[in-house]
Design a protein around this motif. Structure first.
Motif, mmCIF file in Angstrom:
data_model
loop_
_atom_site.group_PDB
_atom_site.id
_atom_site.type_symbol
_atom_site.label_atom_id
_atom_site.label_comp_id
_atom_site.label_asym_id
_atom_site.label_seq_id
_atom_site.Cartn_x
_atom_site.Cartn_y
_atom_site.Cartn_z
ATOM 1 N N ILE A 1 0.846 -1.189 0.000
ATOM 2 C CA ILE A 1 0.000 0.000 0.000
ATOM 3 C C ILE A 1 0.883 1.240 0.000
ATOM 4 N N VAL A 2 0.529 2.195 -0.863
ATOM 5 C CA VAL A 2 1.301 3.432 -1.001
ATOM 6 C C VAL A 2 0.340 4.616 -0.977
ATOM 7 N N PRO A 3 0.852 5.843 -0.777
ATOM 8 C CA PRO A 3 -0.029 7.021 -0.812
ATOM 9 C C PRO A 3 -0.777 7.120 -2.140
ATOM 10 N N VAL A 4 -1.989 7.613 -2.074
ATOM 11 C CA VAL A 4 -2.824 7.740 -3.266
ATOM 12 C C VAL A 4 -2.115 8.587 -4.319
ATOM 13 N N GLY A 5 -2.090 8.052 -5.547
ATOM 14 C CA GLY A 5 -1.444 8.735 -6.655
ATOM 15 C C GLY A 5 -0.026 8.280 -6.909
ATOM 16 N N GLN A 6 0.511 7.440 -6.017
ATOM 17 C CA GLN A 6 1.885 6.956 -6.170
ATOM 18 C C GLN A 6 1.933 5.479 -6.556
ATOM 19 N N LEU B 1 -10.082 9.048 2.024
ATOM 20 C CA LEU B 1 -8.670 8.824 1.761
ATOM 21 C C LEU B 1 -8.109 7.901 2.832
ATOM 22 N N GLU B 2 -7.364 6.888 2.389
ATOM 23 C CA GLU B 2 -6.884 5.880 3.339
ATOM 24 C C GLU B 2 -5.410 5.576 3.099
ATOM 25 N N SER B 3 -4.703 5.335 4.216
ATOM 26 C CA SER B 3 -3.300 4.899 4.182
ATOM 27 C C SER B 3 -2.409 5.888 3.437
ATOM 28 N N THR B 4 -2.743 7.151 3.559
ATOM 29 C CA THR B 4 -1.918 8.224 3.015
ATOM 30 C C THR B 4 -1.471 9.100 4.180
ATOM 31 N N PRO B 5 -0.179 9.102 4.504
ATOM 32 C CA PRO B 5 0.289 9.917 5.633
ATOM 33 C C PRO B 5 0.139 11.398 5.353
ATOM 34 N N GLU B 6 0.152 12.191 6.412
ATOM 35 C CA GLU B 6 -0.069 13.620 6.238
ATOM 36 C C GLU B 6 0.951 14.251 5.302
ATOM 37 N N SER C 1 -1.845 13.963 -2.722
ATOM 38 C CA SER C 1 -2.863 12.957 -3.036
ATOM 39 C C SER C 1 -4.221 13.602 -3.280
ATOM 40 N N ILE C 2 -4.565 14.602 -2.486
ATOM 41 C CA ILE C 2 -5.834 15.309 -2.680
ATOM 42 C C ILE C 2 -5.856 15.982 -4.046
ATOM 43 N N ALA C 3 -4.760 16.639 -4.411
ATOM 44 C CA ALA C 3 -4.688 17.311 -5.712
ATOM 45 C C ALA C 3 -4.798 16.307 -6.849
ATOM 46 N N PHE C 4 -4.197 15.134 -6.673
ATOM 47 C CA PHE C 4 -4.270 14.068 -7.673
ATOM 48 C C PHE C 4 -5.716 13.637 -7.888
#
Length: 289
Positions: A239-244, A267-272, A278-281
């Motif tokens: 699992i990786v940050p969203v968009g990666q 949004l899940e499993s995305t660190p701050e 990730s939000i922009a993606f």
């Protein structure tokens, strides 16, 4: 783009939330400021993960505890989309399973005090972690047995259960989830769909077909979408940050925008440290589809 889709561009903003425990542990007032800083409209809240000192045992949670946190989020204009109670509802040890179900039922009873209408869980495992025994008909029937008990209580309290499928669990595919919905025919049973949870090293190359199947089979029974990403490394899912990662979010976001406007996306499993990117993606894809 159809005229309906064109009008929806201006009517349906992405209703994006976050798991509260994806932020580091911090006081409640600071957590609320963080949630608002990133303009999240809703959260998934698991009290044991974010504020363990307030939940020495889940079954001992009181209406006072629930209203303390629920009231704070409500005053800040933050919707509690999912009250998280992720317990092992298929544990082979009867005492462990009974405790898990008691903890879940406590969350059902207190959901309104928290300001939530949906309590979410995965199914757990019939073994200690990964086991092929999870892929048997017997394991699925254990899911059905526990969910029937949970639904009886959910109907009593007027609350919804959100069940989440996951690879390596007894409930590990969209067709099995559809079968569960058919075998426990209650509108108080809904689905938390996490498409990354349906991926494996064996099937990820056909992910578009898997996502399409899930959206078609589960349709309007999907209450919440988890937004999570993955990579394949050394033959395993990571699992990786969203968009990666490798997940194609376009069909998921299209469903959210045109089929289920305003559905909660979490949004899940995305660190701050990766949240802004990730939000922009997600917002970019959402605006383009």
């Amino acid at each position: 783009m159809t005229s309906l889709e064109n009008s929806a561009v201006h009517l349906t903003p992405l209703n994006l939330g976050v798991r509260a425990h994806d932020f580091e542990k911090m006081p409640l007032d600071r957590l609320i400021r963080k949630i608002k800083q990133y303009s999240f409209s809703n959260i998934q809240f698991a009290i044991k993960k974010s504020f363990p000192e307030s939940a020495p045992s889940l079954s001992a949670l009181s209406p006072g505890t629930a209203s303390y946190y629920g009231g704070a989020f409500s005053r800040a204009g933050i919707k509690l989309a999912v009250l998280g109670c992720y317990v092992n509802i298929v544990a082979t040890d009867p005492s462990v399973r009974a405790r898990a179900l008691d903890d879940f039922i406590t969350h059902l009873r207190l959901a309104r005090d928290f300001g939530a209408s949906l309590v979410g869980t995965e199914t757990g495992s019939v073994g200690n972690g990964y086991t092929t025994d999870n892929f048997t008909e017997e394991a699925f029937q254990e899911v059905v047995n526990s969910v029937r008990l949970m639904v009886d209580e959910a109907e009593r309290f007027g609350v919804t259960i959100g069940i989440e499928a996951g690879q390596n669990h007894p409930l590990h595919s969209a067709p099995l989830t559809r079968r569960l919905l058919d075998e426990v025919p209650s509108n108080n049973l809904q689905v938390i769909l996490d498409c990354a949870n349906l991926m494996s090293p064996d099937n990820y190359e056909t992910q578009d077909a898997i996502v399409t199947e899930a959206l078609d089979l589960l349709g309007d029974r999907i209450a919440v979408i988890h937004l999570k990403d993955f990579k394949i490394e050394q033959g395993r899912i990571h699992i990786v940050p969203v968009g990666q990662g490798m997940l194609n979010f376009s069909p998921i976001l299209h469903y959210m925008k045109y089929k289920r406007p305003h559905i909660h996306g979490i949004l899940e499993s995305t660190p701050e440290s990766d949240m802004e990117t990730s939000i922009a993606f997600l917002q970019r894809i959402y605006s383009e589809i």
